[in-house]
Write a protein that holds these residues in place. Structure first.
Motif, PDB file in Angstrom:
ATOM      1  N   ALA A  95       0.832  -1.205   0.000  1.00  0.00           N
ATOM      2  CA  ALA A  95       0.000   0.000   0.000  1.00  0.00           C
ATOM      3  C   ALA A  95       0.866   1.254   0.000  1.00  0.00           C
ATOM      4  CB  ALA A  95      -0.928  -0.003   1.214  1.00  0.00           C
ATOM      5  N   LEU A  96       1.919   1.212   0.763  1.00  0.00           N
ATOM      6  CA  LEU A  96       2.815   2.361   0.847  1.00  0.00           C
ATOM      7  C   LEU A  96       3.545   2.576  -0.471  1.00  0.00           C
ATOM      8  CD1 LEU A  96       3.709   4.529   2.736  1.00  0.00           C
ATOM      9  CD2 LEU A  96       5.388   2.976   3.715  1.00  0.00           C
ATOM     10  N   VAL A  97       3.917   1.473  -1.092  1.00  0.00           N
ATOM     11  CA  VAL A  97       4.587   1.565  -2.392  1.00  0.00           C
ATOM     12  C   VAL A  97       3.665   2.233  -3.411  1.00  0.00           C
ATOM     13  CG1 VAL A  97       5.616   0.245  -4.262  1.00  0.00           C
ATOM     14  CG2 VAL A  97       6.024  -0.420  -1.877  1.00  0.00           C
ATOM     15  N   GLU A  98       2.448   1.768  -3.441  1.00  0.00           N
ATOM     16  CA  GLU A  98       1.481   2.349  -4.382  1.00  0.00           C
ATOM     17  C   GLU A  98       1.282   3.832  -4.125  1.00  0.00           C
ATOM     18  OE1 GLU A  98       1.444  -0.553  -6.731  1.00  0.00           O
ATOM     19  OE2 GLU A  98       0.156   1.208  -7.141  1.00  0.00           O
ATOM     20  N   ALA A  99       1.195   4.168  -2.845  1.00  0.00           N
ATOM     21  CA  ALA A  99       0.989   5.579  -2.481  1.00  0.00           C
ATOM     22  C   ALA A  99       2.170   6.443  -2.914  1.00  0.00           C
ATOM     23  CB  ALA A  99       0.747   5.708  -0.986  1.00  0.00           C
ATOM     24  N   ALA A 100       3.353   5.867  -2.840  1.00  0.00           N
ATOM     25  CA  ALA A 100       4.523   6.630  -3.262  1.00  0.00           C
ATOM     26  C   ALA A 100       4.472   6.913  -4.753  1.00  0.00           C
ATOM     27  CB  ALA A 100       5.799   5.861  -2.893  1.00  0.00           C
ATOM     28  N   PHE A 101       4.073   5.906  -5.515  1.00  0.00           N
ATOM     29  CA  PHE A 101       3.959   6.117  -6.964  1.00  0.00           C
ATOM     30  C   PHE A 101       2.911   7.184  -7.257  1.00  0.00           C
ATOM     31  CE2 PHE A 101       7.106   3.387  -8.136  1.00  0.00           C
ATOM     32  CZ  PHE A 101       6.921   2.053  -7.783  1.00  0.00           C
ATOM     33  N   ALA A 102       1.779   7.074  -6.556  1.00  0.00           N
ATOM     34  CA  ALA A 102       0.725   8.073  -6.753  1.00  0.00           C
ATOM     35  C   ALA A 102       1.218   9.473  -6.375  1.00  0.00           C
ATOM     36  CB  ALA A 102      -0.507   7.716  -5.909  1.00  0.00           C
ATOM     37  N   ASN A 103       2.208   9.515  -5.528  1.00  0.00           N
ATOM     38  CA  ASN A 103       2.744  10.785  -5.039  1.00  0.00           C
ATOM     39  C   ASN A 103       3.815  11.364  -5.949  1.00  0.00           C
ATOM     40  OD1 ASN A 103       2.621  12.784  -3.036  1.00  0.00           O
ATOM     41  ND2 ASN A 103       4.298  11.902  -1.879  1.00  0.00           N
ATOM     42  N   GLY A 104       4.096  10.642  -7.042  1.00  0.00           N
ATOM     43  CA  GLY A 104       5.059  11.175  -7.989  1.00  0.00           C
ATOM     44  C   GLY A 104       6.388  10.447  -8.061  1.00  0.00           C
ATOM     45  N   ALA A 105       6.567   9.421  -7.223  1.00  0.00           N
ATOM     46  CA  ALA A 105       7.826   8.680  -7.296  1.00  0.00           C
ATOM     47  C   ALA A 105       7.868   7.837  -8.569  1.00  0.00           C
ATOM     48  CB  ALA A 105       7.974   7.783  -6.073  1.00  0.00           C
ATOM     49  N   SER A 106       9.056   7.677  -9.113  1.00  0.00           N
ATOM     50  CA  SER A 106       9.219   6.870 -10.319  1.00  0.00           C
ATOM     51  C   SER A 106       9.588   5.433  -9.998  1.00  0.00           C
ATOM     52  CB  SER A 106      10.312   7.462 -11.213  1.00  0.00           C
ATOM     53  OG  SER A 106       9.951   8.772 -11.600  1.00  0.00           O
ATOM     54  N   ALA A 107      10.097   5.204  -8.835  1.00  0.00           N
ATOM     55  CA  ALA A 107      10.483   3.852  -8.439  1.00  0.00           C
ATOM     56  C   ALA A 107      10.576   3.775  -6.922  1.00  0.00           C
ATOM     57  CB  ALA A 107      11.819   3.474  -9.065  1.00  0.00           C
ATOM     58  N   TYR A 108      10.592   2.555  -6.460  1.00  0.00           N
ATOM     59  CA  TYR A 108      10.625   2.306  -5.021  1.00  0.00           C
ATOM     60  C   TYR A 108      11.583   1.142  -4.814  1.00  0.00           C
ATOM     61  CZ  TYR A 108       8.464   2.336  -0.320  1.00  0.00           C
ATOM     62  OH  TYR A 108       8.210   2.459   1.017  1.00  0.00           O
ATOM     63  N   LEU A 109      12.684   1.417  -4.132  1.00  0.00           N
ATOM     64  CA  LEU A 109      13.723   0.393  -3.994  1.00  0.00           C
ATOM     65  C   LEU A 109      13.948   0.020  -2.542  1.00  0.00           C
ATOM     66  CD1 LEU A 109      16.423   1.646  -6.525  1.00  0.00           C
ATOM     67  CD2 LEU A 109      14.587  -0.005  -6.876  1.00  0.00           C
ATOM     68  N   SER A 110      14.236  -1.245  -2.359  1.00  0.00           N
ATOM     69  CA  SER A 110      14.485  -1.762  -1.026  1.00  0.00           C
ATOM     70  C   SER A 110      15.913  -1.456  -0.577  1.00  0.00           C
ATOM     71  CB  SER A 110      14.278  -3.274  -1.026  1.00  0.00           C
ATOM     72  OG  SER A 110      14.921  -3.853   0.076  1.00  0.00           O
ATOM     73  N   LYS A 111      16.050  -1.087   0.700  1.00  0.00           N
ATOM     74  CA  LYS A 111      17.385  -0.864   1.247  1.00  0.00           C
ATOM     75  C   LYS A 111      18.130  -2.169   1.473  1.00  0.00           C
ATOM     76  CE  LYS A 111      18.331   2.692   3.801  1.00  0.00           C
ATOM     77  NZ  LYS A 111      18.369   3.739   4.864  1.00  0.00           N
ATOM     78  N   GLY A 112      17.474  -3.259   1.175  1.00  0.00           N
ATOM     79  CA  GLY A 112      18.164  -4.539   1.295  1.00  0.00           C
ATOM     80  C   GLY A 112      18.952  -4.903   0.052  1.00  0.00           C
ATOM     81  N   LEU A 113      18.823  -4.110  -0.987  1.00  0.00           N
ATOM     82  CA  LEU A 113      19.561  -4.414  -2.214  1.00  0.00           C
ATOM     83  C   LEU A 113      21.064  -4.237  -2.004  1.00  0.00           C
ATOM     84  CD1 LEU A 113      17.431  -2.609  -4.976  1.00  0.00           C
ATOM     85  CD2 LEU A 113      17.563  -5.052  -4.505  1.00  0.00           C
ATOM     86  N   PRO A 114      21.871  -5.190  -2.426  1.00  0.00           N
ATOM     87  CA  PRO A 114      23.309  -4.953  -2.422  1.00  0.00           C
ATOM     88  C   PRO A 114      23.634  -3.829  -3.402  1.00  0.00           C
ATOM     89  CG  PRO A 114      22.790  -7.279  -2.858  1.00  0.00           C
ATOM     90  CD  PRO A 114      21.494  -6.518  -2.903  1.00  0.00           C
ATOM     91  N   ALA A 115      24.791  -3.270  -3.239  1.00  0.00           N
ATOM     92  CA  ALA A 115      25.171  -2.107  -4.037  1.00  0.00           C
ATOM     93  C   ALA A 115      25.056  -2.368  -5.542  1.00  0.00           C
ATOM     94  CB  ALA A 115      26.600  -1.685  -3.691  1.00  0.00           C
ATOM     95  N   ARG A 116      25.486  -3.523  -5.940  1.00  0.00           N
ATOM     96  CA  ARG A 116      25.482  -3.810  -7.370  1.00  0.00           C
ATOM     97  C   ARG A 116      24.066  -3.786  -7.940  1.00  0.00           C
ATOM     98  NH1 ARG A 116      29.098  -8.194 -10.317  1.00  0.00           N
ATOM     99  NH2 ARG A 116      28.232  -8.053 -12.402  1.00  0.00           N
ATOM    100  N   GLU A 117      23.172  -4.404  -7.218  1.00  0.00           N
ATOM    101  CA  GLU A 117      21.775  -4.427  -7.668  1.00  0.00           C
ATOM    102  C   GLU A 117      21.139  -3.042  -7.564  1.00  0.00           C
ATOM    103  OE1 GLU A 117      21.117  -8.841  -5.768  1.00  0.00           O
ATOM    104  OE2 GLU A 117      19.335  -7.578  -6.056  1.00  0.00           O
TER     105      GLU A 117
END
Lengths: 230, 230
Positions: A95-117
DNA sequence: CCTTTCTTCACCCCAAGGGGTGAAGAACGT
DNA sequence: ACGTTCTTCACCCCTTGGGGTGAAGAAAGG
């Protein structure tokens, strides 16, 4: 070898700004991407300021900040200098992800991603794609990065709750800010207090004030080598 | 004319140190005695330090500090450099006064004394006398002097309570520190919060941190002209 | 598989804080 | 004398914070 490959593929390094109120967080991000300077150039880190020079991507770190559905991201999305706005969070509630997109964000990334990803995902964003969110199960464990209190042994969540306490928020306010139950907030408060050796909020705030938990203010511009000017 | 008279009567100016944790308080004291430099020389103001050079009299201001019966006065009385220790307070409770004397204080003076009477009292102390305590009725109103938050309209008591809040004390602790009822403390908290526009302790602490309510640290040595060296 | 750590949440109970009301005395100014 | 401000205190009631216990899932490491 790797550098050459990236150079062929990208005409020039992507310009990135990071937005978060805690310099430790910003510096940790910078450190995490130190090896990727040929493809991604962090040109600016904003502490309580909006982006000031044209960038391709703005990464908004939600640590102790409004989430992707809040005013900050809305303003970034409305700022023509900010480029694509990416929310960078460990809160992956759909729900929060969707709300962020509706708010103008272009993407939503997890802080669990390693640097390369993370870099690959940012590149995809830059190309106009919307990369997948992974990891999708459980709460992501931060890989790299930094947060205030890490050296004192605070977990990311404990640190975030303490940062919000140090900003003066009450438990219910923190619950709303983090989208956690107030019971979860209390649990983090308990474990955090034990860890830093305080027993009440006043002491916690003063500890936070003295240990880098107050929001910083300013803007850090970096040169091409990723260094702060002297 | 006046200067000449004092010079004949006193072989040299009495050397005085002031001890309190808030520089505003120390500076206010200095300002109050600016006209009496020929008889009384403030040579040192100590913020969270004991006296470091020989003085005739040490004035211990109890603003947001332990009272005369506490550890601070005991240590000053034990310090051969400190000379006669005078507790300077607006709390004139006879029991507390007695306890201060038992704790090694040589005199106990009201903060309601105008500068002229204060100087005369200090001289008496220096001569080995124990001057009267006046004023003895009601709580003394400060004459001269300064305290943090004065410019923001805080009364002396409101300021003291806020200073103790900003030090992290709870209501009961403040009650014990100030020798007031906890109901009185709550009353001061209420009026103080209204005055500075906050509604809870967290906000009050942060306000205090940002407005000079945190104890200062250091030592200010003054030259013969009563000025701080460059 | 087990252990540890981190995260999330619920529920219980009590302490601490805070807003309100009222009262009284002292000092100061008109 | 009256009004205002500061100080001190009591009491009422409610909210917020904090300590405890228990449970469960995910991830990492041995």
């Amino acid at each position: 070898m790797k550098n050459v490959w990236f150079k062929i593929e990208a005409m020039s390094a992507m310009r990135v700004a990071l937005v978060n109120d805690y310099e430790v967080v910003a510096q940790g991000f910078l450190g995490m991407l130190r090896s990727y300077r040929d493809v991604l150039q962090v040109v600016e880190m904003d502490l309580r300021h909006n982006v000031s020079q044209p960038v391709d991507v703005t990464l908004y770190d939600t640590f102790a900040a409004l989430q992707g559905d809040g005013e900050d991201v809305r303003q970034l999305a409305a700022n023509p200098l900010a480029g694509k706005v990416v929310v960078y969070s460990w809160n992956l509630d759909p729900a929060l992800v969707e709300a962020a997109f509706a708010n103008g964000a272009s993407a939503y990334l997890s802080k669990g991603l390693p640097a390369r990803e993370l870099v690959a995902a940012l590149e995809a964003v830059h190309r106009g794609e919307r990369p997948a969110l992974a990891p999708e199960r459980g709460a992501p464990q931060p890989v790299g990065g930094d947060w205030p209190g890490r050296e004192e042994g605070l977990t990311p969540r404990e640190a975030e709750v303490l940062a919000l306490i140090t900003q003066g928020l009450g438990n219910v306010e923190i619950s709303e800010r983090t989208h956690l139950s107030v019971n979860s907030v209390k649990t983090f408060i308990r474990s955090c207090y034990r860890r830093i050796g305080v027993t009440n909020r006043s002491q916690a705030i003063l500890w936070g004030v003295e240990h880098g938990f107050r929001p910083d203010r300013g803007r850090i511009r970096l040169d091409e080598a990723g260094r702060e000017p002297a």
